[in-house]
Write a protein that holds these residues in place. Sequence first.
Motif, PDB file in Angstrom:
ATOM      1  N   GLU A 120       2.412   3.461   8.925  1.00 33.62           N
ATOM      2  CA  GLU A 120       3.202   4.510   9.576  1.00 33.62           C
ATOM      3  C   GLU A 120       3.343   4.231  11.071  1.00 33.62           C
ATOM      4  O   GLU A 120       4.432   4.416  11.642  1.00 33.62           O
ATOM      5  CB  GLU A 120       2.562   5.875   9.352  1.00 33.62           C
TER       6      GLU A 120
ATOM      7  N   GLN B 297      -4.771   1.576   5.760  1.00 29.83           N
ATOM      8  CA  GLN B 297      -3.548   0.770   5.612  1.00 29.83           C
ATOM      9  C   GLN B 297      -2.303   1.639   5.758  1.00 29.83           C
ATOM     10  O   GLN B 297      -1.326   1.242   6.406  1.00 29.83           O
ATOM     11  CB  GLN B 297      -3.545   0.090   4.230  1.00 29.83           C
ATOM     12  N   LEU B 298      -2.331   2.816   5.149  1.00 31.03           N
ATOM     13  CA  LEU B 298      -1.164   3.697   5.216  1.00 31.03           C
ATOM     14  C   LEU B 298      -0.917   4.163   6.641  1.00 31.03           C
ATOM     15  O   LEU B 298       0.228   4.185   7.113  1.00 31.03           O
ATOM     16  CB  LEU B 298      -1.361   4.891   4.285  1.00 31.03           C
ATOM     17  N   SER B 299      -1.974   4.541   7.360  1.00 32.29           N
ATOM     18  CA  SER B 299      -1.828   4.982   8.746  1.00 32.29           C
ATOM     19  C   SER B 299      -1.284   3.864   9.626  1.00 32.29           C
ATOM     20  O   SER B 299      -0.414   4.083  10.484  1.00 32.29           O
ATOM     21  CB  SER B 299      -3.179   5.476   9.292  1.00 32.29           C
TER      22      SER B 299
ATOM     23  N   SER C 171      -6.227   4.641   3.062  1.00 32.69           N
ATOM     24  CA  SER C 171      -5.883   5.548   4.148  1.00 32.69           C
ATOM     25  C   SER C 171      -5.642   4.794   5.452  1.00 32.69           C
ATOM     26  O   SER C 171      -4.675   5.064   6.179  1.00 32.69           O
ATOM     27  CB  SER C 171      -7.002   6.582   4.339  1.00 32.69           C
TER      28      SER C 171
ATOM     29  N   LEU D 195      -3.516   9.063  -2.473  1.00 31.10           N
ATOM     30  CA  LEU D 195      -4.337   7.932  -2.044  1.00 31.10           C
ATOM     31  C   LEU D 195      -5.323   7.492  -3.121  1.00 31.10           C
ATOM     32  O   LEU D 195      -5.580   6.294  -3.274  1.00 31.10           O
ATOM     33  CB  LEU D 195      -5.098   8.288  -0.764  1.00 31.10           C
TER      34      LEU D 195
ATOM     35  N   VAL E 194       0.978   4.122  -2.930  1.00 23.88           N
ATOM     36  CA  VAL E 194       0.667   5.529  -2.663  1.00 23.88           C
ATOM     37  C   VAL E 194       1.771   6.427  -3.197  1.00 23.88           C
ATOM     38  O   VAL E 194       1.505   7.459  -3.846  1.00 23.88           O
ATOM     39  CB  VAL E 194       0.446   5.759  -1.154  1.00 23.88           C
TER      40      VAL E 194
ATOM     41  N   THR F  37       0.834  -1.203   0.000  1.00 31.70           N
ATOM     42  CA  THR F  37       0.000   0.000   0.000  1.00 31.70           C
ATOM     43  C   THR F  37       0.866   1.248   0.000  1.00 31.70           C
ATOM     44  O   THR F  37       0.613   2.198  -0.771  1.00 31.70           O
ATOM     45  CB  THR F  37      -0.923  -0.004   1.230  1.00 31.70           C
ATOM     46  N   PHE F  38       1.888   1.285   0.841  1.00 31.13           N
ATOM     47  CA  PHE F  38       2.764   2.458   0.909  1.00 31.13           C
ATOM     48  C   PHE F  38       3.447   2.703  -0.431  1.00 31.13           C
ATOM     49  O   PHE F  38       3.484   3.840  -0.933  1.00 31.13           O
ATOM     50  CB  PHE F  38       3.800   2.256   2.012  1.00 31.13           C
TER      51      PHE F  38
ATOM     52  N   ARG G 261       0.044  14.418   3.543  1.00 35.40           N
ATOM     53  CA  ARG G 261      -1.100  14.241   2.650  1.00 35.40           C
ATOM     54  C   ARG G 261      -1.534  15.564   2.030  1.00 35.40           C
ATOM     55  O   ARG G 261      -2.005  15.589   0.897  1.00 35.40           O
ATOM     56  CB  ARG G 261      -2.289  13.667   3.421  1.00 35.40           C
TER      57      ARG G 261
END
Length: 312
Positions: free
Chosen positions: A56, A51-53, A49, A34, A28, A24-25, A66
């Motif tokens: 991180e 998955q990215l959070s 969103s 996104l 992106v 996912t990262f 973002r």
Amino acid sequence: MPPKPSPQATARLDRGVTVSGLRTFVAVVQARGLSGAARALGVSQPSVSVQLSAFERACGVLLCHRKPEFALTDAGADVFVRARLILSRVDEFETALDDLQQAAGRVTVGLSTPHVAMQLLASFRAAHPGIHLQVGMGNTTTLLEDVSRCRVDVALMTLLEPPAHLLCLKVASPRLAVCLRADDRLAGRKFLRPADLARRDVIAREPGSQTRTLFEDTLARAGVTPRVVMEVGNREAMREAVAAGLGIGMLFDNENGEDRRFALVPLQGVTRAPGVYAVALHESLGIPGVQSLMTHLGLRTGGGSARTSASN
């Protein structure tokens, strides 16, 4: 007892970084946002969103801004390079697994006896339609080397003496016969003696052929030297040479099929009993497709388990 991992090592192991998070990262970053990543991955933007959070948080650092527009942080740029490297290794691993699964469903078979082998392979394919067979031809000498060097998984061939170091499963017991044109004066005989062939032109198979070896040995014991006028490279060429009137040939009694151009007359004085064998390396039974084929042949022909060598 092995030493316990340090708290620092445990924390490193429990970060929760996942392959899906890495993908996912990277998506992106490559899409510069996104929305584009969601389209590339075939998921919703909220899912990206989340998955990215989570990724991180697992990394413990801010990887990208973002708003007002997408931008990597310095840490994010470093993680992006490493993430791509990791994913390339994951892709290599998955490709290797695919290759192993395909190899398990593929068996390479060498033949010197298609008249026997094809019926057996047909029944095997009916029982195991998911296993792909790759088939090639050879004579006994070349096929034994092919098996030993892992160029074929299983070979179906005629043998006088099965090699002790290989797994050999008998699937047929042919008899040596003289191949004559149907209009030959000897075609009506019930059998032929070696002396009957003393003055006949002979079409010989190639060196390494078990048919030729057995034929010449039988004549030699009777004091008869065959008058070889032509040497051919395979059974089909020998048959066509006989059909053309160039001489007589040699076949096993199950090799003529329904071809009425020929008569096969048993040869007297043959003291060695050949067999058609399925031959493989013992360790090749670890390959599921090979195990399935050898087991099927053993059950089909009454040869017993594929885990034991057949005896003479």
